[in-house]
Design a protein around this motif. Sequence first.
Motif, mmCIF file in Angstrom:
data_model
loop_
_atom_site.group_PDB
_atom_site.id
_atom_site.type_symbol
_atom_site.label_atom_id
_atom_site.label_comp_id
_atom_site.label_asym_id
_atom_site.label_seq_id
_atom_site.Cartn_x
_atom_site.Cartn_y
_atom_site.Cartn_z
ATOM 1 N N LEU A 15 0.925 -1.239 0.014
ATOM 2 C CA LEU A 15 -0.037 0.031 0.024
ATOM 3 C C LEU A 15 1.106 1.264 0.068
ATOM 4 C CD1 LEU A 15 -2.880 -0.854 2.404
ATOM 5 C CD2 LEU A 15 -2.994 -0.566 0.225
ATOM 6 N N LYS A 16 1.746 1.151 0.884
ATOM 7 C CA LYS A 16 2.763 2.497 0.719
ATOM 8 C C LYS A 16 3.291 2.488 -0.505
ATOM 9 C CE LYS A 16 6.605 4.455 3.299
ATOM 10 N NZ LYS A 16 7.790 4.108 4.252
ATOM 11 N N LEU A 46 1.001 -9.777 -6.324
ATOM 12 C CA LEU A 46 0.156 -8.948 -5.536
ATOM 13 C C LEU A 46 -1.267 -9.423 -5.429
ATOM 14 C CD1 LEU A 46 1.180 -5.578 -7.211
ATOM 15 C CD2 LEU A 46 1.832 -6.304 -5.129
ATOM 16 N N TYR A 47 -1.641 -10.251 -6.251
ATOM 17 C CA TYR A 47 -2.949 -10.566 -6.187
ATOM 18 C C TYR A 47 -3.330 -11.589 -5.281
ATOM 19 C CZ TYR A 47 -3.397 -8.488 -10.827
ATOM 20 O OH TYR A 47 -3.340 -7.621 -11.876
ATOM 21 N N ARG A 48 -2.269 -12.246 -4.381
ATOM 22 C CA ARG A 48 -2.518 -12.764 -3.006
ATOM 23 C C ARG A 48 -2.863 -11.837 -2.195
ATOM 24 N NH1 ARG A 48 2.386 -15.525 -4.828
ATOM 25 N NH2 ARG A 48 3.818 -14.268 -3.397
ATOM 26 N N HIS A 49 -2.740 -10.615 -2.355
ATOM 27 C CA HIS A 49 -2.962 -9.522 -1.300
ATOM 28 C C HIS A 49 -3.928 -8.653 -1.677
ATOM 29 C CE1 HIS A 49 0.840 -10.552 0.644
ATOM 30 N NE2 HIS A 49 1.492 -10.590 -0.289
ATOM 31 N N PHE A 50 -4.125 -8.150 -2.814
ATOM 32 C CA PHE A 50 -5.571 -7.485 -3.430
ATOM 33 C C PHE A 50 -5.811 -7.961 -4.654
ATOM 34 C CE2 PHE A 50 -2.440 -4.721 -0.975
ATOM 35 C CZ PHE A 50 -3.184 -4.134 -0.171
ATOM 36 N N PRO A 51 -7.185 -7.981 -4.830
ATOM 37 C CA PRO A 51 -7.733 -8.493 -6.363
ATOM 38 C C PRO A 51 -7.145 -7.578 -7.245
ATOM 39 C CG PRO A 51 -9.542 -7.479 -4.644
ATOM 40 C CD PRO A 51 -8.124 -7.568 -3.855
ATOM 41 N N ASP A 54 -7.608 -1.267 -8.261
ATOM 42 C CA ASP A 54 -8.846 -0.521 -7.867
ATOM 43 C C ASP A 54 -8.882 -0.825 -6.206
ATOM 44 O OD1 ASP A 54 -9.651 0.409 -10.082
ATOM 45 O OD2 ASP A 54 -10.715 -0.997 -10.697
ATOM 46 N N ALA A 55 -8.703 -2.096 -5.663
ATOM 47 C CA ALA A 55 -8.769 -2.507 -4.603
ATOM 48 C C ALA A 55 -7.619 -1.585 -3.549
ATOM 49 C CB ALA A 55 -8.740 -3.988 -4.436
ATOM 50 N N MET A 56 -6.539 -1.675 -4.035
ATOM 51 C CA MET A 56 -5.322 -0.961 -3.507
ATOM 52 C C MET A 56 -5.806 0.498 -3.281
ATOM 53 S SD MET A 56 -2.164 -2.128 -5.028
ATOM 54 C CE MET A 56 -2.278 -3.859 -6.049
ATOM 55 N N LEU A 57 -6.399 1.237 -4.370
ATOM 56 C CA LEU A 57 -6.813 2.537 -4.327
ATOM 57 C C LEU A 57 -7.841 2.797 -3.114
ATOM 58 C CD1 LEU A 57 -6.599 5.512 -5.371
ATOM 59 C CD2 LEU A 57 -8.361 4.670 -7.008
#
Length: 198
Positions: A15-16, A46-51, A54-57
């Motif tokens: 995220l940072k 990254l998809y193990r952490h966020f879909p 858009d999900a990160m944002l």
Amino acid sequence: MATRTDAPTRREQILKEAARLFAERGFHGVGVDEIGAAVGISGPGLYRHFPGKDAMLAELLVGISDSLLTGAKRRLAEDGAAGSEAVLDSLIEGHIDFALDDRPLITLHDRELDRLRDADRKMVRQLQRQYVELWVGVLREVYPALAEPAARSAVHSVFGLLNSTPHLGRPGSLPGRAVTASLLHRMARGAFAAVGEG
């Protein structure tokens, strides 16, 4: 965004770096491979952490709004016994910490809020309204003659001042964090005094 002192989790690292890259080059100017490379994993990893991006944002923008509100409530609870002046100072200090330490998130919010899904954007706005109203309540305790609309305008104006930090210059060009924080604090209190005592 992590407030604890131990090492950030992989998710927090992602995220940072996403916030930094999105702020520098825009949401659409950054790919998942670049975000992954910034934290030492593959883009698909990254998809193990966020879909997806858009999900990160959404997590960044909803998360910082929630964090500001939670922090303000905590400050109100912890400093309330010392009086409303102390609470106002504490709220200002907390927002200055955000403004100086999370500058990419301010830029991201200004540029990319409209890219959120409606539900996420509504959540951000709801959290922000609660945050503003908490400040308005404290400000009116400090300045009881201040009408609610004027207090709300003053709070928004001070947020504008404090949130201008991404435009103050490149990192390292400011006079130092402590000096900058002290200056911002004096300016915020001066702005509130001008409205509350005027």
